[in-house]
Enzyme design. Structure first.
Site, mmCIF file in Angstrom:
data_model
loop_
_atom_site.group_PDB
_atom_site.id
_atom_site.type_symbol
_atom_site.label_atom_id
_atom_site.label_comp_id
_atom_site.label_asym_id
_atom_site.label_seq_id
_atom_site.Cartn_x
_atom_site.Cartn_y
_atom_site.Cartn_z
ATOM 1 N N HIS A 121 -116.926 29.405 46.921
ATOM 2 C CA HIS A 121 -116.081 29.071 48.084
ATOM 3 C C HIS A 121 -114.885 30.016 48.249
ATOM 4 O O HIS A 121 -114.609 30.498 49.338
ATOM 5 C CB HIS A 121 -115.563 27.633 47.961
ATOM 6 N N GLU A 144 -116.401 27.506 41.621
ATOM 7 C CA GLU A 144 -115.711 27.208 42.889
ATOM 8 C C GLU A 144 -115.161 28.486 43.514
ATOM 9 O O GLU A 144 -115.233 28.673 44.729
ATOM 10 C CB GLU A 144 -114.587 26.181 42.657
ATOM 11 N N HIS A 199 -111.912 18.794 43.512
ATOM 12 C CA HIS A 199 -113.259 19.389 43.413
ATOM 13 C C HIS A 199 -113.192 20.818 43.947
ATOM 14 O O HIS A 199 -113.692 21.734 43.324
ATOM 15 C CB HIS A 199 -114.280 18.545 44.192
#
Ligand code: 5GP
Ligand code: 5GP
Length: 226
Positions: free
Chosen positions: A119, A115, A61
């Site tokens: 992040h 992502e 993930h």
């Protein structure tokens, strides 16, 4: 009075944003793996990627920078965009191990881009975009969760397994405590959804989590088929 109120709101927003993205470096990463069976077998359901049904395995993930106090940064550098051209040598493995299961079917770019922007951009001081994605792929190779669980006779067969046994099986192999996250299937059963493993800020070594693992799982959880 009205002026003071609006200044107060602005101050609160500024304070909130500074928690979202502190200027200091992060402390460690969560390497987060998802079980596709539990992603698909939940209320949002799933769509297989354009290249077809993924193999039966945990998929990545994300690799998420974290602070030791339990907070985490996000969307830290809006100027740093996802660049597919930096990842050409990783593409085959990204498609296999960092599969996107959301609907509609995709080739993964939107998920990887999300992502990276949410992040990955916080970790640019340590690793660039290519090395960020490569680090996650290397960690996936290093931590073979499906095999670790199978050795402990914990299989994705729709059976229910003790959360304690799942955690112990992982500790036995990686030497550190994981964080387990569950979601619910359509019958309301708690099922194994994501496993968080703490990793040093270079994205290379598994470490003990600086933050005590928390989770939302029943004491017995289903391990759905995929
Ligand atoms: P959820 O609300 O589904 O638990 O999480 C939604 C999203 O919030 C995650 O996919 C992730 O991007 C972010 N998130 C949730 N928990 C954490 C966390 O502990 N650390 C970080 N870095 N992000 C998180
Ligand atoms: P996060 O929850 O990490 O902030 O956001 C995940 C985002 O990526 C959501 O918008 C979700 O729809 C999308 N996404 C695409 N593919 C996947 C997948 O396979 N798993 C998860 N958890 N999210 C995915």
């Amino acid at each position: 009075m009205r002026l003071n109120y609006s200044i107060l709101i602005k101050l609160l927003i500024l304070q909130y944003l500074s928690v979202l993205c502190l200027p200091k470096d992060f402390d460690f990463f969560y390497f987060v793996l998802q079980w596709p069976g539990a992603y698909c077998d939940s209320k949002h359901s799933c769509c297989y990627p354009e290249i077809g049904k993924p193999t039966t395995d945990f998929t990545i993930h994300g690799l998420w920078p974290e602070y030791k106090d339990g907070s985490y940064p996000s969307n830290c550098d809006t100027n740093s965009v996802f660049e597919k051209s930096q990842l050409l040598d990783l593409m085959t493995n990204l498609q296999k191990d960092w599969t996107s299961l959301s609907c509609p079917s995709s080739n993964g770019f939107r998920f990887w881009s999300h992502e990276w922007e949410k992040h990955g951009t916080r970790s640019e001081s340590q690793i660039d975009q290519h090395d960020y994605f490569e680090a996650a792929l290397n960690l996936k190779k290093k931590v073979n969760l499906l095999q670790i669980l199978r050795i402990a006779r914990i299989e994705p067969d729709d059976g229910f397994y003790s959360l304690g046994n799942i955690v112990r099986a992982i500790i036995k192999d990686i030497g550190h405590t994981p964080r387990i996250e569950c979601n619910k299937d359509s019958h309301g059963h708690s099922q194994l959804y994501q496993i968080y493993i703490c990793v040093d800020s270079f994205g290379s070594e598994v470490i003990e989590c600086p933050v005590p693992p928390k989770g939302r799982c029943a004491s017995n959880v289903q391990f759905p088929k995929f």
